[in-house]
Design an enzyme around this catalytic site. Structure first.
Site, mmCIF file in Angstrom:
data_model
loop_
_atom_site.group_PDB
_atom_site.id
_atom_site.type_symbol
_atom_site.label_atom_id
_atom_site.label_comp_id
_atom_site.label_asym_id
_atom_site.label_seq_id
_atom_site.Cartn_x
_atom_site.Cartn_y
_atom_site.Cartn_z
ATOM 1 N N ARG A 28 20.062 50.184 11.909
ATOM 2 C CA ARG A 28 19.727 50.017 13.345
ATOM 3 C C ARG A 28 18.513 50.844 13.752
ATOM 4 O O ARG A 28 18.475 51.370 14.872
ATOM 5 C CB ARG A 28 20.908 50.375 14.233
ATOM 6 C CG ARG A 28 22.072 49.422 14.142
ATOM 7 C CD ARG A 28 21.871 48.270 15.137
ATOM 8 N NE ARG A 28 22.925 47.278 14.991
ATOM 9 C CZ ARG A 28 24.030 47.253 15.756
ATOM 10 N NH1 ARG A 28 24.191 48.110 16.718
ATOM 11 N NH2 ARG A 28 24.930 46.323 15.551
ATOM 12 N N ARG A 32 17.935 49.811 20.886
ATOM 13 C CA ARG A 32 17.853 50.266 22.284
ATOM 14 C C ARG A 32 17.536 51.733 22.477
ATOM 15 O O ARG A 32 17.207 52.145 23.587
ATOM 16 C CB ARG A 32 19.161 49.907 23.008
ATOM 17 C CG ARG A 32 19.255 48.432 23.347
ATOM 18 C CD ARG A 32 20.645 48.064 23.822
ATOM 19 N NE ARG A 32 21.584 48.173 22.717
ATOM 20 C CZ ARG A 32 22.881 47.859 22.791
ATOM 21 N NH1 ARG A 32 23.382 47.437 23.919
ATOM 22 N NH2 ARG A 32 23.664 47.969 21.738
ATOM 23 N N ARG A 41 12.647 43.670 24.677
ATOM 24 C CA ARG A 41 13.865 42.917 24.934
ATOM 25 C C ARG A 41 13.878 42.404 26.381
ATOM 26 O O ARG A 41 14.293 41.273 26.641
ATOM 27 C CB ARG A 41 15.077 43.807 24.684
ATOM 28 C CG ARG A 41 16.400 43.083 24.777
ATOM 29 C CD ARG A 41 17.496 44.088 24.480
ATOM 30 N NE ARG A 41 18.824 43.558 24.578
ATOM 31 C CZ ARG A 41 19.430 43.258 25.712
ATOM 32 N NH1 ARG A 41 18.796 43.381 26.855
ATOM 33 N NH2 ARG A 41 20.669 42.804 25.694
ATOM 34 N N ASP A 78 20.580 39.684 13.226
ATOM 35 C CA ASP A 78 21.972 40.109 13.371
ATOM 36 C C ASP A 78 22.802 39.446 12.282
ATOM 37 O O ASP A 78 22.434 38.378 11.786
ATOM 38 C CB ASP A 78 22.510 39.729 14.750
ATOM 39 C CG ASP A 78 23.768 40.532 15.067
ATOM 40 O OD1 ASP A 78 23.626 41.689 15.493
ATOM 41 O OD2 ASP A 78 24.874 40.025 14.839
ATOM 42 N N TYR A 155 34.784 38.419 12.754
ATOM 43 C CA TYR A 155 34.250 37.944 14.040
ATOM 44 C C TYR A 155 34.560 36.468 14.258
ATOM 45 O O TYR A 155 34.815 36.033 15.376
ATOM 46 C CB TYR A 155 32.737 38.177 14.106
ATOM 47 C CG TYR A 155 32.377 39.636 14.281
ATOM 48 C CD1 TYR A 155 32.351 40.218 15.541
ATOM 49 C CD2 TYR A 155 32.075 40.436 13.183
ATOM 50 C CE1 TYR A 155 32.029 41.560 15.713
ATOM 51 C CE2 TYR A 155 31.744 41.778 13.340
ATOM 52 C CZ TYR A 155 31.730 42.331 14.604
ATOM 53 O OH TYR A 155 31.426 43.657 14.765
HETATM 54 O O1 CP3 Z 1 19.182 47.842 11.391
HETATM 55 C C1 CP3 Z 1 18.331 47.219 12.061
HETATM 56 O O2 CP3 Z 1 17.438 47.806 12.715
HETATM 57 C C2 CP3 Z 1 18.306 45.704 11.977
HETATM 58 C C3 CP3 Z 1 18.955 44.997 13.016
HETATM 59 C C4 CP3 Z 1 20.467 44.767 13.049
HETATM 60 C C5 CP3 Z 1 21.107 44.432 14.260
HETATM 61 N N1 CP3 Z 1 22.415 44.140 13.982
HETATM 62 C C6 CP3 Z 1 20.441 44.350 15.568
HETATM 63 C C7 CP3 Z 1 21.255 44.357 16.782
HETATM 64 C C8 CP3 Z 1 21.430 44.757 12.040
HETATM 65 C C9 CP3 Z 1 21.288 45.095 10.578
HETATM 66 C C10 CP3 Z 1 22.655 44.340 12.650
HETATM 67 C C11 CP3 Z 1 23.907 44.149 11.894
HETATM 68 C C12 CP3 Z 1 25.185 43.982 12.607
HETATM 69 N N2 CP3 Z 1 25.422 43.290 13.755
HETATM 70 C C13 CP3 Z 1 26.421 44.459 12.133
HETATM 71 C C14 CP3 Z 1 26.623 45.197 10.827
HETATM 72 C C15 CP3 Z 1 26.189 46.586 10.872
HETATM 73 C C16 CP3 Z 1 26.965 47.478 11.774
HETATM 74 O O3 CP3 Z 1 26.353 48.013 12.710
HETATM 75 O O4 CP3 Z 1 28.160 47.640 11.518
HETATM 76 C C17 CP3 Z 1 27.409 44.084 13.054
HETATM 77 C C18 CP3 Z 1 28.886 44.410 12.970
HETATM 78 C C19 CP3 Z 1 26.767 43.326 14.071
HETATM 79 C C20 CP3 Z 1 27.408 42.643 15.251
HETATM 80 C C21 CP3 Z 1 26.789 43.123 16.492
HETATM 81 N N3 CP3 Z 1 25.583 42.679 16.980
HETATM 82 C C22 CP3 Z 1 27.238 44.176 17.338
HETATM 83 C C23 CP3 Z 1 28.528 44.937 17.161
HETATM 84 C C24 CP3 Z 1 26.257 44.344 18.333
HETATM 85 C C25 CP3 Z 1 26.202 45.394 19.425
HETATM 86 C C26 CP3 Z 1 26.612 44.875 20.736
HETATM 87 C C27 CP3 Z 1 26.260 45.895 21.832
HETATM 88 O O5 CP3 Z 1 26.027 45.441 22.940
HETATM 89 O O6 CP3 Z 1 26.221 47.093 21.554
HETATM 90 C C28 CP3 Z 1 25.249 43.391 18.089
HETATM 91 C C29 CP3 Z 1 24.003 43.225 18.863
HETATM 92 C C30 CP3 Z 1 22.816 43.870 18.277
HETATM 93 N N4 CP3 Z 1 22.386 43.645 16.999
HETATM 94 C C31 CP3 Z 1 21.906 44.766 18.918
HETATM 95 C C32 CP3 Z 1 20.924 45.064 17.991
HETATM 96 C C33 CP3 Z 1 19.708 45.920 18.190
HETATM 97 C C34 CP3 Z 1 21.990 45.235 20.357
HETATM 98 C C35 CP3 Z 1 21.581 44.075 21.221
HETATM 99 C C36 CP3 Z 1 20.840 44.448 22.457
HETATM 100 O O7 CP3 Z 1 19.603 44.686 22.395
HETATM 101 O O8 CP3 Z 1 21.489 44.460 23.500
#
Ligand code: CP3
Length: 357
Positions: A28, A32, A41, A78, A155
């Site tokens: 990540r 944000r 975003r 994602d 999921y």
């Molecule tokens: O690492 C990186 O910089 C690459 C981007 C990346 C994202 N998601 C961007 C993202 C990666 C590798 C993921 C993987 C991901 N997504 C996982 C596996 C890794 C982990 O963290 O366990 C999982 C379980 C997800 C599912 C998911 N997508 C979640 C739980 C969330 C967060 C929701 C929230 O509101 O907090 C997302 C959304 C997401 N994916 C965001 C980002 C930057 C936040 C979205 C936003 O900008 O609001």
């Protein structure tokens, strides 16, 4: 002919070759906690619009690299793009995390699933990979990624995140044959997805098994490990010096490190509950180890962060017969939105300074 890499520390570490400094990237690393991410975003309107626009996805991929001397870039996307492309309808309800409009609710839903078209529904991901590779211009390698079959199934069946994973575990217990059909088609999709990212230019590949650790050992072996092993064995990822290494990251995978190291993957990613020295001893040089600072460390002051970085680096070295080879520094899980970018900078600086040969 592709441009030779200017910084290949990360790929060398995954091949367990000597490096001048331990490479570091952060799960990540785009997101944000960076004001420039929040601005892009806001411009895109939503996370999904951002992720589905290759130019904007490229922009946010590069943002952390402009601030910090990270040794790898990770595709901005994602893990849930795959079930979305399988027809489940991904959306983000404000402040509630990811959800599916059409989660798996019956065996008929499972039997309708098919591997999505990598040049169709998922073409935007491959376009993002190509765009990022072009813009990186050989500065650092690009990591592609996917969720693990088990984590995606969590999921798909729960329809969102979950506290206890009651629905997906019940399905596995009540109808293991149906669960295996779901995991088989998802594994086929994951392999095709990672192979397409590799074809599009990703130079390393990571599988996120975020929820493997919620399973009992017997269920982990049956419903998670078995499919990680299939991916490691079947994923086409090139040969020799051109081979794209595969990293299997899992939260709570400590009991299974030996099995993961025997899977054929090149790297294993671990969380902070694992002592790195123990991890490297137990895996005996068969894989590179990635990790594993507790992300919460970033709320502490820079001197405390540097001390913890030093501890992790030395634990690895001491378990590896005095050598830092085969270690990729990372967090044990992702960065959070309220983390201070200056502390992230202190972390990256400490890794390079304290590991310099
Ligand atoms: O690492 C990186 O910089 C690459 C981007 C990346 C994202 N998601 C961007 C993202 C990666 C590798 C993921 C993987 C991901 N997504 C996982 C596996 C890794 C982990 O963290 O366990 C999982 C379980 C997800 C599912 C998911 N997508 C979640 C739980 C969330 C967060 C929701 C929230 O509101 O907090 C997302 C959304 C997401 N994916 C965001 C980002 C930057 C936040 C979205 C936003 O900008 O609001």
């Amino acid at each position: 002919m592709s441009t030779p890499l200017k910084n290949d520390r990360f790929l060398r570490a995954l091949r367990r070759e000597p490096v001048d400094r331990t490479p570091v990237w952060l799960m990540r690393q785009a997101g944000r906690y960076l004001p420039e991410y929040r601005a892009t975003r806001a411009q895109a309107g939503s996370f999904l619009t951002l992720a589905k626009n290759p130019e904007l996805a490229c922009e946010v991929t590069l943002q952390p690299l402009r601030r910090f001397p990270l040794d790898a870039a990770i595709l901005f996307s994602d893990i849930l793009t795959v079930p979305d492309a399988m027809g489940l309808g991904l959306y983000f309800a404000d402040g509630e995390g990811p959800k599916f409009e059409r989660p798996i609710r019956s065996t008929a839903d499972i039997d309708r699933l098919a591997v999505p078209d990598m040049d169709g529904e998922l073409r935007y991901v491959m376009d993002a990979v190509r765009t990022i590779r072009r813009e990186l211009d050989g500065s650092v390698p690009l990591i592609g990624f996917s969720g693990s079959p088990w984590t995606l199934a969590c999921y798909m069946v729960e329809g969102s995140g979950s506290k206890d994973f009651a629905r997906v575990k019940s399905l596995a217990l009540n109808d293991p044959a149906a669960m295996h059909r779901l995991l088989e088609v998802t594994t086929d999709a994951v392999i095709a997805y990672l192979a397409a990212q590799h074809q599009a230019g990703a130079q390393a590949l990571q599988v996120f098994d975020t929820w493997g650790g919620v399973l009992s050992p017997s269920m982990y072996r049956e419903f998670s490990l078995r499919y990680l092993e299939r991916i490691a064995a079947e994923l086409p990822r090139g040969d020799g010096a051109e081979r794209a290494p595969l990293i299997l990251f899992g939260k709570g995978n400590d009991p299974y490190l030996e099995a993961l190291a025997a899977s054929g993957a090149e790297g294993v990613g671990v969380d902070w509950t694992v002592e790195l020295g123990e991890a490297v001893r137990r895996t005996g040089g068969r894989v590179a180890i990635q990790g594993n600072l507790d992300p919460v460390t970033l709320y502490a002051q820079p001197d405390a962060i540097a001390r913890e970085v030093g501890r992790a680096l030395d634990s690895y070295r001491d378990g590896n017969g005095g050598s830092r080879e085969g270690h990729v520094f990372n967090l044990g899980h992702g960065l959070s939105p309220d983390m201070n970018p200056e502390h992230v900078g202190a972390l990256v600086e400490a890794v390079h300074r304290l590991s310099a040969r």
